[in-house]
Design an enzyme around this catalytic site. Structure first.
Site, PDB file in Angstrom:
ATOM      1  N   GLU A  46      -6.590 -11.177   1.927  1.00 34.95           N
ATOM      2  CA  GLU A  46      -5.615 -10.695   0.943  1.00 34.95           C
ATOM      3  C   GLU A  46      -5.599  -9.171   0.884  1.00 34.95           C
ATOM      4  OE1 GLU A  46      -3.339 -12.329  -0.755  1.00 34.95           O
ATOM      5  OE2 GLU A  46      -3.958 -14.308  -0.088  1.00 34.95           O
ATOM      6  N   ASN A  50      -2.587  -6.784   2.194  1.00 31.94           N
ATOM      7  CA  ASN A  50      -1.927  -5.857   1.264  1.00 31.94           C
ATOM      8  C   ASN A  50      -1.873  -4.448   1.846  1.00 31.94           C
ATOM      9  OD1 ASN A  50      -1.420  -7.771  -0.692  1.00 31.94           O
ATOM     10  ND2 ASN A  50      -3.011  -7.065  -2.092  1.00 31.94           N
ATOM     11  N   ARG A 104       6.464 -13.327  -0.039  1.00 36.99           N
ATOM     12  CA  ARG A 104       5.055 -13.225  -0.402  1.00 36.99           C
ATOM     13  C   ARG A 104       4.897 -13.836  -1.795  1.00 36.99           C
ATOM     14  NH1 ARG A 104       1.407 -12.043   2.912  1.00 36.99           N
ATOM     15  NH2 ARG A 104       0.291 -10.736   1.468  1.00 36.99           N
TER      16      ARG A 104
END
Length: 145
Positions: A46, A50, A104
């Protein structure tokens, strides 16, 4: 500090799995449970995703991961020198995404918060983002190598 490692790599999506596996291999010295290992790998995925998608917007850049082990506790720091986050509190809200066109989920920070004991996000627009994650492993049987 018991042990640490640092990893720097190009901000390319194909490096996300490399980052995840590298951190997992490093923390394996603590003999984590399968669940702990899965949670940490998910959090690394994650945070790195990002940085690549939001921080650099698929442009060339670098992602830096530092992982330290202190008394059975893991401290992970994922940093980028990308565009930064305008409003960190807004970005941490469930379902918030700055890229809805990419479909997303906007659950990255929420997932990180659920899987880790502590999360700190510091960011400056135009400078970059630093995500610090801390997790105490329940297994915490430290192998002395």
């Amino acid at each position: 500090m018991d042990n640490f490692m640092e990893l720097k790599f190009a901000s390319r999506s194909q490096n996300e799995s490399f980052a995840r596996v590298s951190v997992a291999a490093f923390i394996s010295q603590l003999d984590p449970t399968l669940e702990e290992l899965t949670e940490i790998k998910t959090v690394v995925s994650e945070a790195v995703t990002n940085a690549i998608i939001h921080g650099y917007e698929e442009q060339d850049g670098q992602v830096l991961i530092t992982c330290a082990i202190v008394d059975g506790t893991i401290e992970l720091v994922i940093e980028d020198n990308g565009r930064g986050i305008e409003d960190v509190e807004e970005a941490r809200q469930p379902l918030f995404t700055s890229k809805p066109e990419l479909e997303r989920s906007g659950m990255g920070f929420t997932i990180m918060e659920n899987f880790m004991d502590a999360i700190e996000v510091t960011s400056r627009p135009g400078v970059g983002t630093r995500v610090r994650l801390v997790k105490r492993l329940n297994s915490h049987s430290v192998a002395n190598h």
